[in-house]
Structures are given as structure tokens and as C-alpha cells.
Scaffold this motif. Structure first.
Motif, short mmCIF file in Angstrom:
data_model
loop_
_atom_site.label_atom_id
_atom_site.label_comp_id
_atom_site.label_asym_id
_atom_site.label_seq_id
_atom_site.Cartn_x
_atom_site.Cartn_y
_atom_site.Cartn_z
N PRO A 230 0.82 -1.20 0.00
CA PRO A 230 0.00 0.00 0.00
C PRO A 230 0.86 1.26 0.00
N VAL A 231 0.31 2.33 -0.51
CA VAL A 231 1.02 3.60 -0.56
C VAL A 231 0.65 4.45 0.65
N VAL A 232 1.67 4.87 1.40
CA VAL A 232 1.49 5.76 2.54
C VAL A 232 2.44 6.93 2.35
N GLY A 233 1.93 8.13 2.37
CA GLY A 233 2.80 9.29 2.19
C GLY A 233 3.52 9.31 0.87
N GLY A 234 2.93 8.70 -0.14
CA GLY A 234 3.51 8.73 -1.47
C GLY A 234 4.48 7.62 -1.80
N ILE A 235 4.75 6.69 -0.87
CA ILE A 235 5.65 5.57 -1.17
C ILE A 235 5.03 4.24 -0.74
N GLU A 236 5.45 3.17 -1.38
CA GLU A 236 4.96 1.84 -1.04
C GLU A 236 5.64 1.34 0.23
N VAL A 237 4.87 0.68 1.09
CA VAL A 237 5.40 0.24 2.37
C VAL A 237 5.10 -1.24 2.59
N ASP A 238 5.85 -1.83 3.52
CA ASP A 238 5.53 -3.15 4.05
C ASP A 238 4.61 -2.97 5.26
N VAL A 239 3.76 -3.95 5.51
CA VAL A 239 2.81 -3.86 6.61
C VAL A 239 3.02 -5.04 7.56
N ASN A 240 3.07 -4.74 8.85
CA ASN A 240 3.36 -5.74 9.88
C ASN A 240 2.27 -5.78 10.93
N ASP A 241 1.77 -6.98 11.20
CA ASP A 241 0.79 -7.16 12.27
C ASP A 241 1.50 -7.22 13.62
N VAL A 242 0.93 -6.54 14.61
CA VAL A 242 1.44 -6.60 15.98
C VAL A 242 0.80 -7.80 16.66
N LEU A 243 1.62 -8.73 17.12
CA LEU A 243 1.12 -9.99 17.69
C LEU A 243 1.21 -10.03 19.21
N ALA A 244 1.81 -9.01 19.81
CA ALA A 244 1.99 -8.99 21.27
C ALA A 244 1.86 -7.56 21.77
N GLN A 245 1.35 -7.40 22.97
CA GLN A 245 1.24 -6.05 23.54
C GLN A 245 2.61 -5.38 23.61
N ASP A 246 3.62 -6.17 23.92
CA ASP A 246 4.99 -5.67 23.96
C ASP A 246 5.75 -6.24 22.77
N CYS A 247 5.85 -5.42 21.71
CA CYS A 247 6.57 -5.87 20.52
C CYS A 247 7.93 -5.20 20.41
N GLY A 248 8.39 -4.57 21.51
CA GLY A 248 9.70 -3.93 21.52
C GLY A 248 9.65 -2.44 21.27
N GLN A 249 8.46 -1.82 21.34
CA GLN A 249 8.32 -0.40 21.08
C GLN A 249 9.08 0.44 22.13
N TRP A 250 9.67 1.52 21.66
CA TRP A 250 10.52 2.33 22.50
C TRP A 250 9.84 2.79 23.79
N ASN A 251 8.61 3.22 23.69
CA ASN A 251 7.97 3.85 24.85
C ASN A 251 7.66 2.85 25.96
N LEU A 252 7.76 1.57 25.69
CA LEU A 252 7.63 0.58 26.77
C LEU A 252 8.99 0.19 27.34
N HIS A 253 10.05 0.70 26.73
CA HIS A 253 11.42 0.30 27.13
C HIS A 253 12.32 1.52 27.26
N PRO A 254 12.02 2.39 28.23
CA PRO A 254 12.82 3.62 28.38
C PRO A 254 14.27 3.32 28.80
#
Length: 254
Positions: A230-254
């Protein structure tokens, strides 16, 4: 809505809530029916408002530089761009990929233990310079189909080199289902705070129809010339499903 669809919706809502306070506080974008989604891309930085408008919860962004002869605008993630994403309530996950099969630099894992040491040092420096959390994982990439012998002789040594710099708990993998399984079994991946999950970002490539039960992210859409994403902001992107509440996102790991 069937009972199965209802359960998937509840799981998706729970996972999105677990994306952290920043997303909730800014009014996180609506998730798909199956799961919240993160996009990954390299060509250039996509404005936060375009990502939100497309309904995604955040990004998986590079903490690596461009290969010789290329110039990708999203490599590496920068502090101002990361701040713009966070201010918009979007979450960020870090990944490292410098080389690739047939590219101007070989696949990163082929450089073994010493290569893992060097790559981990680079990744950690770029991750922290952009504001990445001190306990957040970095997903290191195996962007091709490898067999068990190649894993044992070469790729595993690369991951052990990575572990020696940033520790097992901050080490993740991007790969097809088999290397995700081998990395977990060989003890070179950290564990999510979501029970039963490792820092495994599985791509559908080289995975058949299987999704590893310990994966925290699943790359469901892989954009290619013959099958563009799909095109987001004018470019084609890959799309990833989040399978866990904690997927390694920065704001959960200060």
C-alpha cells in the motif's frame, strides 16, 4: 460478527492498548480488524500525519545506514523524525539492516561473530542517538532463506557477536519462520514482557502459511515490484501485524 472475529477484535484492541501511554494519550489510530499494524520503509521519512491517516499504529525504522551506492532517506532514523512520530502518538521499533543478498554489501549475517560485534555497536549508537529506549530491543535482519547448517556455522555466530555487545535481552531477529525458531531455541533472543513471546519479527517470506507462536511481529505485506504494498505518504510500504502487547516499542522500554 462470528465468535472467532470477536476474539480477534478483542486481542487487537488489547495489543493496541499495550502499545503504550504515548499512543493512548494522543488518540492512537484505528487498528485493522485483525491486529494493530506497523509499517516499515526505507525510501524516505513518511510524515507522521500520513501514517496516522492510513490507520497504522507506528513504524519499524532502521538504525543502520545506507549501503554503498544507495541513499535511503529513512536510514537511519533521526532524533527529529522520531520526536515527530512520538508527538503524533505513534510507536517506534528499531531494526538493523545494512547489507542484502546481491547488494553492494553482503548480507550482514555472513560476517560472523566479528561482524555481529561491529553491527551491534553501530546499531546501538544510532538507536540511542535517535532517542531509542535503553532497554528496547533491536531486530537484526536475515533477509534471505537459509538452511540449518548456514544458521549453525555463520548466522548463529553473528548473533552471538551481537549478544556480546548489547546483551541477549536487547537482541531480536527479522527472518522467515525457521531462523526465528532456531534463534529462540539457541538462546540468542530476548523475551517480550508478553508471556511466551520472543523478539522475533517474522516475515511471511520463506514461511509458508505458518506464523511462529512466539513472534511479536509478522510482516504480512512485503512490497515488491511485482506485488507492491500500500502507498502511505507517497511511497509503497511493508505492513506488519502486531502480535503482542509488547513488541519492543521504545515507549515501553525507556
Amino acid at each position: 460478527m462470528t465468535r472467532r472475529d470477536a476474539l480477534r477484535y478483542v486481542a487487537a484492541a488489547s495489543a493496541l492498548a499495550g502499545m503504550g501511554a504515548a499512543a493512548a494519550g494522543a488518540g492512537a489510530p484505528a487498528a485493522s480488524a485483525a491486529a494493530p499494524t506497523l509499517i516499515d520503509f526505507a525510501m524516505r521519512q513518511i510524515p507522521a500525519e500520513d501514517i496516522r491517516a492510513a490507520g497504522h499504529a507506528g513504524v519499524i525504522n532502521y538504525v543502520s545506514t545506507s549501503r554503498p551506492g544507495s541513499s535511503f532517506g529513512a536510514k537511519p532514523i533521526t532524533l527529529p523524525y522520531a520526536q515527530s512520530l512520538t508527538a503524533a502518538g505513534l510507536v517506534i521499533v528499531s531494526n538493523f539492516q545494512y547489507g542484502k543478498p546481491g547488494g553492494t554489501a553482503p548480507s550482514d549475517f555472513t560476517r560472523g561473530y566479528a561482524g555481529g560485534v561491529a553491527d551491534a555497536r553501530t546499531a546501538w549508537q544510532l538507536h540511542t542517538a535517535a532517542g531509542g529506549g535503553q532497554s528496547a530491543p533491536i531486530f537484526f535482519t536475515i533477509d534471505e532463506d537459509i538452511d540449518r547448517d548456514t544458521w549453525n556455522r555463520v548466522a548463529l555466530q553473528w548473533f552471538r557477536g551481537i549478544n556480546s555487545v548489547i546483551g541477549v535481552q536487547r537482541t531480536g531477529i527479522y527472518a522467515g519462520i525457521n531462523p526465528c525458531q532456531w534463534a529462540g531455541a539457541d538462546g540468542v533472543l530476548g523475551r517480550s514482557s508478553t508471556p511466551g513471546r520472543w523478539w522475533a519479527w517474522q516475515t511471511k517470506a520463506w514461511s509458508g502459511t505458518q506464523v511462529h507462536p512466539a513472534a511479536v511481529l509478522y510482516q504480512r505485506v512485503v512490497s515488491t515490484a511485482s506485488n507492491p504494498g500500500p502507498v502511505v505518504g507517497g511511497i509503497e510500504v511493508d505492513v506488519n501485524d502486531v502480535l503482542a502487547q509488547d513488541c519492543g516499542q521504545w515507549n515501553l522500554h525507556p
